[in-house]
Design a protein around this motif. Sequence first.
Motif, PDB file in Angstrom:
ATOM      1  N   ALA A 241       0.841  -1.197   0.000  1.00  0.00           N
ATOM      2  CA  ALA A 241       0.000   0.000   0.000  1.00  0.00           C
ATOM      3  C   ALA A 241       0.878   1.249   0.000  1.00  0.00           C
ATOM      4  N   GLY A 242       0.751   2.049  -1.044  1.00  0.00           N
ATOM      5  CA  GLY A 242       1.554   3.259  -1.148  1.00  0.00           C
ATOM      6  C   GLY A 242       0.956   4.210  -2.165  1.00  0.00           C
ATOM      7  N   LYS A 243       1.654   5.292  -2.421  1.00  0.00           N
ATOM      8  CA  LYS A 243       1.214   6.298  -3.399  1.00  0.00           C
ATOM      9  C   LYS A 243       1.700   5.881  -4.786  1.00  0.00           C
ATOM     10  N   TYR A 244       1.217   4.744  -5.245  1.00  0.00           N
ATOM     11  CA  TYR A 244       1.727   4.149  -6.472  1.00  0.00           C
ATOM     12  C   TYR A 244       1.174   4.819  -7.728  1.00  0.00           C
ATOM     13  N   VAL A 245       2.010   4.824  -8.772  1.00  0.00           N
ATOM     14  CA  VAL A 245       1.531   5.036 -10.129  1.00  0.00           C
ATOM     15  C   VAL A 245       1.666   3.705 -10.854  1.00  0.00           C
ATOM     16  N   HIS A 246       0.883   3.551 -11.906  1.00  0.00           N
ATOM     17  CA  HIS A 246       0.779   2.259 -12.579  1.00  0.00           C
ATOM     18  C   HIS A 246       1.058   2.418 -14.066  1.00  0.00           C
ATOM     19  N   PHE A 247       1.824   1.489 -14.618  1.00  0.00           N
ATOM     20  CA  PHE A 247       1.917   1.379 -16.069  1.00  0.00           C
ATOM     21  C   PHE A 247       1.960  -0.098 -16.417  1.00  0.00           C
ATOM     22  N   MET A 248       1.703  -0.434 -17.648  1.00  0.00           N
ATOM     23  CA  MET A 248       1.590  -1.848 -18.014  1.00  0.00           C
ATOM     24  C   MET A 248       2.011  -2.070 -19.457  1.00  0.00           C
ATOM     25  N   GLU A 249       2.186  -3.334 -19.799  1.00  0.00           N
ATOM     26  CA  GLU A 249       2.432  -3.744 -21.170  1.00  0.00           C
ATOM     27  C   GLU A 249       1.954  -5.182 -21.321  1.00  0.00           C
ATOM     28  N   ILE A 250       1.993  -5.690 -22.527  1.00  0.00           N
ATOM     29  CA  ILE A 250       1.547  -7.046 -22.820  1.00  0.00           C
ATOM     30  C   ILE A 250       2.733  -7.863 -23.315  1.00  0.00           C
ATOM     31  N   TYR A 251       2.867  -9.061 -22.771  1.00  0.00           N
ATOM     32  CA  TYR A 251       3.876 -10.000 -23.244  1.00  0.00           C
ATOM     33  C   TYR A 251       3.157 -11.145 -23.947  1.00  0.00           C
ATOM     34  N   ASN A 252       3.529 -11.434 -25.177  1.00  0.00           N
ATOM     35  CA  ASN A 252       2.928 -12.533 -25.927  1.00  0.00           C
ATOM     36  C   ASN A 252       3.715 -13.806 -25.651  1.00  0.00           C
ATOM     37  N   GLY A 253       3.199 -14.585 -24.711  1.00  0.00           N
ATOM     38  CA  GLY A 253       3.912 -15.758 -24.238  1.00  0.00           C
ATOM     39  C   GLY A 253       3.372 -17.055 -24.804  1.00  0.00           C
ATOM     40  N   LEU A 254       3.779 -18.164 -24.203  1.00  0.00           N
ATOM     41  CA  LEU A 254       3.425 -19.487 -24.701  1.00  0.00           C
ATOM     42  C   LEU A 254       1.931 -19.770 -24.605  1.00  0.00           C
ATOM     43  N   LYS A 255       1.233 -19.106 -23.693  1.00  0.00           N
ATOM     44  CA  LYS A 255      -0.209 -19.301 -23.559  1.00  0.00           C
ATOM     45  C   LYS A 255      -1.000 -18.094 -24.043  1.00  0.00           C
ATOM     46  N   GLY A 256      -0.359 -17.230 -24.827  1.00  0.00           N
ATOM     47  CA  GLY A 256      -1.058 -16.065 -25.351  1.00  0.00           C
ATOM     48  C   GLY A 256      -0.657 -14.789 -24.638  1.00  0.00           C
ATOM     49  N   PRO A 257      -1.500 -13.745 -24.727  1.00  0.00           N
ATOM     50  CA  PRO A 257      -1.168 -12.456 -24.105  1.00  0.00           C
ATOM     51  C   PRO A 257      -1.143 -12.560 -22.579  1.00  0.00           C
ATOM     52  N   LEU A 258      -0.083 -12.030 -21.982  1.00  0.00           N
ATOM     53  CA  LEU A 258       0.061 -11.981 -20.529  1.00  0.00           C
ATOM     54  C   LEU A 258       0.212 -10.525 -20.121  1.00  0.00           C
ATOM     55  N   THR A 259      -0.633 -10.067 -19.198  1.00  0.00           N
ATOM     56  CA  THR A 259      -0.535  -8.682 -18.737  1.00  0.00           C
ATOM     57  C   THR A 259       0.635  -8.532 -17.772  1.00  0.00           C
ATOM     58  N   LEU A 260       1.434  -7.504 -17.992  1.00  0.00           N
ATOM     59  CA  LEU A 260       2.534  -7.152 -17.099  1.00  0.00           C
ATOM     60  C   LEU A 260       2.192  -5.794 -16.493  1.00  0.00           C
ATOM     61  N   ASP A 261       1.910  -5.781 -15.195  1.00  0.00           N
ATOM     62  CA  ASP A 261       1.516  -4.555 -14.503  1.00  0.00           C
ATOM     63  C   ASP A 261       2.609  -4.140 -13.537  1.00  0.00           C
ATOM     64  N   TYR A 262       2.930  -2.853 -13.547  1.00  0.00           N
ATOM     65  CA  TYR A 262       4.013  -2.327 -12.722  1.00  0.00           C
ATOM     66  C   TYR A 262       3.488  -1.195 -11.849  1.00  0.00           C
ATOM     67  N   TYR A 263       3.814  -1.259 -10.550  1.00  0.00           N
ATOM     68  CA  TYR A 263       3.388  -0.244  -9.590  1.00  0.00           C
ATOM     69  C   TYR A 263       4.636   0.290  -8.891  1.00  0.00           C
ATOM     70  N   VAL A 264       4.872   1.594  -9.022  1.00  0.00           N
ATOM     71  CA  VAL A 264       6.091   2.194  -8.465  1.00  0.00           C
ATOM     72  C   VAL A 264       5.772   3.569  -7.897  1.00  0.00           C
ATOM     73  N   MET A 265       6.727   4.118  -7.150  1.00  0.00           N
ATOM     74  CA  MET A 265       6.600   5.487  -6.677  1.00  0.00           C
ATOM     75  C   MET A 265       6.677   6.447  -7.880  1.00  0.00           C
ATOM     76  N   PRO A 266       5.902   7.524  -7.865  1.00  0.00           N
ATOM     77  CA  PRO A 266       5.894   8.444  -9.022  1.00  0.00           C
ATOM     78  C   PRO A 266       7.278   8.961  -9.388  1.00  0.00           C
ATOM     79  N   TYR A 267       8.120   9.201  -8.391  1.00  0.00           N
ATOM     80  CA  TYR A 267       9.443   9.756  -8.661  1.00  0.00           C
ATOM     81  C   TYR A 267      10.415   8.711  -9.212  1.00  0.00           C
ATOM     82  N   HIS A 268       9.972   7.442  -9.292  1.00  0.00           N
ATOM     83  CA  HIS A 268      10.799   6.391  -9.882  1.00  0.00           C
ATOM     84  C   HIS A 268      10.239   5.897 -11.218  1.00  0.00           C
TER      85      HIS A 268
END
Length: 566
Positions: free
Chosen positions: A247-274
């Motif tokens: 639990a923090g003041k996270y910002v979120h960004f994401m991308e898609i990885y096309n893996g062996l079972k199809g599209p996999l969501t990659l979600d990233y949560y970090v501090m805004p200054y990082h």
Amino acid sequence: MRKIISFALIFLLTENVFAQKSQHSLFPHTTPVFTHADTLRGSNTPWRSWWDVTYYDLHVRIDPADSSISGHNGITYRVINMPGARVKTAGGNDIMQIDLMTPLVIDSMIQDGQSLSYRRDGNAFFVTLQNPQMVNSLQTLTVYYHGKPRVAKRPPWDGGFIWDRDSLGNLWIATACQGVGASIWWPNKDYQGDEPDSQNICITVPDTLVDVSNGRLRKRTINPDGTMTYDWFVDNPVNNYDVAVNAGKYVHFMEIYNGLKGPLTLDYYVMPYHLREAERQFQQAKSMLKCFEYWFGPYPWYKDGYKLVEDPYLGMEHQSCIAYGNHFENGYLGGDLSHTGWGLKWDFIIVHESAHEWFGNSITSKDIADMWVHESFANYAESLYTECLFGKKAGEEYCIGTRENVRNDKPIVGHYGVNDEGSGDMYYKGGNMLLTIRSIINNEEKFRDILHGLNTVFYHQTVTGKQIEDYISQASGIDFSKVFEQYLTTTRIPEFDYYIRGHQLYYHWSNVVPGFNMPLKVTLKGTDFSFIYPVEKWKSEKINLTDADQFKVNDNFYVTLKRVKP
């Protein structure tokens, strides 16, 4: 008439039996002292073994103002043992063990609208059930609790709740509890051999914070008291210790990885200054997934996605929700655990902790005494990732370089049934054991098939170390039982003793377990390596070298070499 045995008598007898079983022959020179509490925590006690968890419905409210939590957990379970095989009260009622560590307090336990009686024994609660517990029936027990959870002293190694502040002074809250146990912050069946088939995780925090937990976010609820509830759902079996609060003041960004079972969501949560640093560093997640899907098979949690979450401690393999605190730099906090330079080419936490999604989270040891199943494979995964990026020789050099970190302080396998991890050598020594095994198999396709096979046969399962050992022996067609016994249950590194007389090599194994017969690659002619088959008795082999100093043992074999006098 069904025989009823008193609860108190069974409790004492069982404790003694479990304690005796834990003193197994792997530790002939030690006299460890384990307690009654260790047995309750680390074994599949009679009050745990008759029921199988199928679902947890966890609700936790976090109050940073006084570092307290409160909530409840609905524990749905299937009855798996016949009534005559269970421990009961004198009145014939079934007894269930629920775990919650001090100083947390249980307020009540409810089943089918009835408030149940229970007693506390340290960190274990024994609740007397009123309803008949019919075999194969599904039942739910709801446990309400509150208190101030233990604060982590040195997470993730000495775990608990983490109450911190980010660089801007904002609240930053997290959990880390592998080893110590999930019951340090929520009530459950805190036994690694039993996982729910799925889990709901509802976390309420101040509305200035974002909570990130395992699985996928189903909804957010704005509450009138200035809090926000985040409802996460894990659509797969999950280890108790993997369930996490971030639990923090996270910002979120994401991308898609096309893996062996199809599209996999990659979600990233970090501090805004990082954010910018994370966008750069987390690109390694895709190359890591590509490498590990090649070696291990499909990522195990496509339904739940993959997340990296910045945390105020180094890192942890929380399932589908990897905790990250490696400062967005390569290596291990900027250092190289292999002392070769290869470990500075990639981010240790992204690689090592993500490897646990296969070995540790999908394949989980029933007892932490067998934690080498998690850590030895995750350690060797670092070498495989180095190999994916820079070639096989680089991967071998990385693994061999980590031998400097081996302590040989105690066996890798701990004592069973008492929540006892073995030596930290499960990392570096265990990884080098796997490199040795790969070199003995001497067939890259077969070795990769074995890794895939492990992740197919034991997919989403809890296992014993023996099951993993037996599978590798069976799938390779080579009996590795003595190799596992040597490296996992002793502190001795095999010593290859030899001398050369004329064109004859004389050799044998010493410092080994009885019957040790591990093959070895050596130079018998020129610079090419050939297999020989040492045992404890002296053997000989023709050798054709211009100089005895040309004799070498292949570095991929984790052994010591000693030239002796004839």
